[in-house]
Design a protein around this motif. Structure first.
Motif, PDB file in Angstrom:
ATOM      1  N   LYS A  97      -2.065   6.242  -0.560  1.00  0.00           N
ATOM      2  CA  LYS A  97      -3.075   5.547   0.053  1.00  0.00           C
ATOM      3  C   LYS A  97      -3.079   5.919   1.687  1.00  0.00           C
ATOM      4  O   LYS A  97      -4.246   6.363   2.275  1.00  0.00           O
ATOM      5  CB  LYS A  97      -2.817   4.132  -0.087  1.00  0.00           C
ATOM      6  N   PHE A  98      -2.012   5.998   2.178  1.00  0.00           N
ATOM      7  CA  PHE A  98      -2.191   6.074   3.977  1.00  0.00           C
ATOM      8  C   PHE A  98      -2.510   7.499   4.243  1.00  0.00           C
ATOM      9  O   PHE A  98      -3.305   7.876   4.869  1.00  0.00           O
ATOM     10  CB  PHE A  98      -0.658   5.799   4.523  1.00  0.00           C
TER      11      PHE A  98
ATOM     12  N   MET B 121      -3.909   1.561  12.703  1.00  0.00           N
ATOM     13  CA  MET B 121      -5.236   1.189  12.168  1.00  0.00           C
ATOM     14  C   MET B 121      -5.870   0.610  13.360  1.00  0.00           C
ATOM     15  O   MET B 121      -5.423  -0.432  14.042  1.00  0.00           O
ATOM     16  CB  MET B 121      -5.231   0.258  11.067  1.00  0.00           C
TER      17      MET B 121
ATOM     18  N   ASN C 286      -8.349   5.197  11.431  1.00  0.00           N
ATOM     19  CA  ASN C 286      -6.928   5.125  10.863  1.00  0.00           C
ATOM     20  C   ASN C 286      -6.343   6.504  11.110  1.00  0.00           C
ATOM     21  O   ASN C 286      -7.104   7.574  11.010  1.00  0.00           O
ATOM     22  CB  ASN C 286      -7.240   4.797   9.305  1.00  0.00           C
TER      23      ASN C 286
ATOM     24  N   TYR D  31      -2.533   8.581   9.972  1.00  0.00           N
ATOM     25  CA  TYR D  31      -1.098   8.268   9.405  1.00  0.00           C
ATOM     26  C   TYR D  31      -0.163   9.266  10.145  1.00  0.00           C
ATOM     27  O   TYR D  31      -0.489  10.469   9.828  1.00  0.00           O
ATOM     28  CB  TYR D  31      -1.118   8.316   7.860  1.00  0.00           C
TER      29      TYR D  31
ATOM     30  N   CYS E 206       1.277   4.120   9.453  1.00  0.00           N
ATOM     31  CA  CYS E 206      -0.155   4.155   9.759  1.00  0.00           C
ATOM     32  C   CYS E 206      -0.817   3.294  10.785  1.00  0.00           C
ATOM     33  O   CYS E 206      -0.513   2.045  10.845  1.00  0.00           O
ATOM     34  CB  CYS E 206      -0.754   3.801   8.294  1.00  0.00           C
TER      35      CYS E 206
ATOM     36  N   ASN F 197      -9.874   8.959   8.577  1.00  0.00           N
ATOM     37  CA  ASN F 197     -10.839   8.271   8.256  1.00  0.00           C
ATOM     38  C   ASN F 197     -11.361   7.060   8.925  1.00  0.00           C
ATOM     39  O   ASN F 197     -10.406   6.454   9.445  1.00  0.00           O
ATOM     40  CB  ASN F 197     -10.977   8.056   6.603  1.00  0.00           C
TER      41      ASN F 197
ATOM     42  N   LEU G  38      -6.732   6.752   3.792  1.00  0.00           N
ATOM     43  CA  LEU G  38      -6.893   6.257   5.168  1.00  0.00           C
ATOM     44  C   LEU G  38      -6.928   6.985   6.304  1.00  0.00           C
ATOM     45  O   LEU G  38      -7.734   7.203   7.247  1.00  0.00           O
ATOM     46  CB  LEU G  38      -5.832   4.931   5.415  1.00  0.00           C
ATOM     47  N   SER G  39      -5.782   8.094   6.171  1.00  0.00           N
ATOM     48  CA  SER G  39      -5.641   8.917   7.289  1.00  0.00           C
ATOM     49  C   SER G  39      -6.837   9.790   7.906  1.00  0.00           C
ATOM     50  O   SER G  39      -7.371  10.584   6.999  1.00  0.00           O
ATOM     51  CB  SER G  39      -4.503   9.687   7.299  1.00  0.00           C
TER      52      SER G  39
ATOM     53  N   GLU H  76      -2.723   3.593  -5.440  1.00  0.00           N
ATOM     54  CA  GLU H  76      -2.885   3.184  -3.868  1.00  0.00           C
ATOM     55  C   GLU H  76      -2.081   1.798  -3.860  1.00  0.00           C
ATOM     56  O   GLU H  76      -1.560   1.389  -2.441  1.00  0.00           O
ATOM     57  CB  GLU H  76      -4.533   2.927  -3.712  1.00  0.00           C
TER      58      GLU H  76
ATOM     59  N   SER I 117       0.925  -1.334  -0.278  1.00  0.00           N
ATOM     60  CA  SER I 117       0.012  -0.060  -0.059  1.00  0.00           C
ATOM     61  C   SER I 117       0.759   1.216   0.166  1.00  0.00           C
ATOM     62  O   SER I 117       1.715   1.254   0.761  1.00  0.00           O
ATOM     63  CB  SER I 117      -0.960  -0.019   1.229  1.00  0.00           C
TER      64      SER I 117
ATOM     65  N   TRP J  22     -13.567   0.743  11.666  1.00  0.00           N
ATOM     66  CA  TRP J  22     -11.981   0.819  11.350  1.00  0.00           C
ATOM     67  C   TRP J  22     -11.615   2.160  11.270  1.00  0.00           C
ATOM     68  O   TRP J  22     -11.913   3.081  10.503  1.00  0.00           O
ATOM     69  CB  TRP J  22     -12.021  -0.106   9.970  1.00  0.00           C
TER      70      TRP J  22
END
Length: 240
Positions: free
Chosen positions: A141-142, A175, A164, A166, A173, A149, A146-147, A232, A137, A162
């Motif tokens: 993407k991180f 999780m 996240n 970063y 990152c 969220n 993701l970060s 990603e 990944s 879930w």
């Protein structure tokens, strides 16, 4: 332990058949018969490669994941050896034609030097001309997907939240996963904390060459195209 029992449910949207086909396509032009599947988890890729005619050894650090993988192989009538090992300390009885690691395995090598250790161990485990294939990944993407969220899903048998975060400076990152699994009339809760590290493409290619690989390439995942900044997932292929 608990995570292994629900992992396949949480990952049910992943097209493992297409993923295995992509790995097999990357084998093209190379004499591949034996494969070590590192960070094999519940064995979805291992089983598919074995069904395609390859002699596979599955490797993971989680005994619970390996137990699920072994049950899955037995149900399909497949004889796949599954070994509990840290992949950065990969040791095989004899060299293989390919070492694979799909779906973020390398991102879980978060400590300094662990990725280098894995690449060196994989190099040793390969025959001359053998292949190392893995994906990561991306930092994009991180940082952008993701970060900060939170993702969630609720179904009758299982629900999860879930979260996240970063850290761009540390390139880590974190999780946090909270799962609720139905048991009888109620639900059992368990929590997982995972940490993944972002690796840059040039950095990774450099480490592969330092490990001894004579050729190393990066692709946009599931293609043979050059990666873009907003991809990603990145696929790497290295040749011993």
């Amino acid at each position: 332990g608990d995570f292994a029992g629900v992992y396949d449910q949480l990952m049910r949207d992943v097209d493992y058949a297409a993923w295995a086909e992509y790995i097999i396509a990357l084998f093209a032009g190379h004499d591949v018969h034996t494969v070590a599947d590192c960070a094999c988890g519940t064995g979805e890729i291992s089983v598919r490669l074995q069904e395609a005619g390859y002699a596979v050894t599955g490797i993971d650090r989680s005994e619970d994941m390996l137990r699920v993988a072994q049950q899955k192989a037995r149900q399909k009538g497949l004889r796949i050896p599954f070994i509990r090992q840290d992949m950065e300390n990969l040791r095989l009885h004899k060299p293989v034609d390919a070492v694979c690691c799909a779906c973020d395995g390398v991102n879980y090598l978060v400590e300094e030097g662990e990725a280098r250790d894995f690449f060196s161990a994989a190099y040793t485990a390969l025959r001359p001309g053998g292949l190392l294939l893995f994906d990561i990944s991306s930092g994009y993407k991180f940082a952008n997907i993701l970060s900060g969220n939170v993702f969630g899903e609720a179904e009758e048998e299982i629900a999860f939240i879930w979260r996240n975060n970063y850290d761009e400076e540390a390139r880590l990152c974190e999780m946090e996963l909270t799962c609720f699994v139905k048991e009888g009339q109620g639900y059992t809760r368990f929590d997982e904390r995972h940490i993944q590290r972002a690796y840059e493409i040039d950095e990774t290619l450099s480490m592969l060459k330092d490990a001894g690989f004579r050729k190393a390439s990066a692709y946009r995942a599931f293609t043979l195209e050059a990666p873009a900044e907003n991809d990603e997932r990145i696929q790497f292929v290295a040749v011993k």
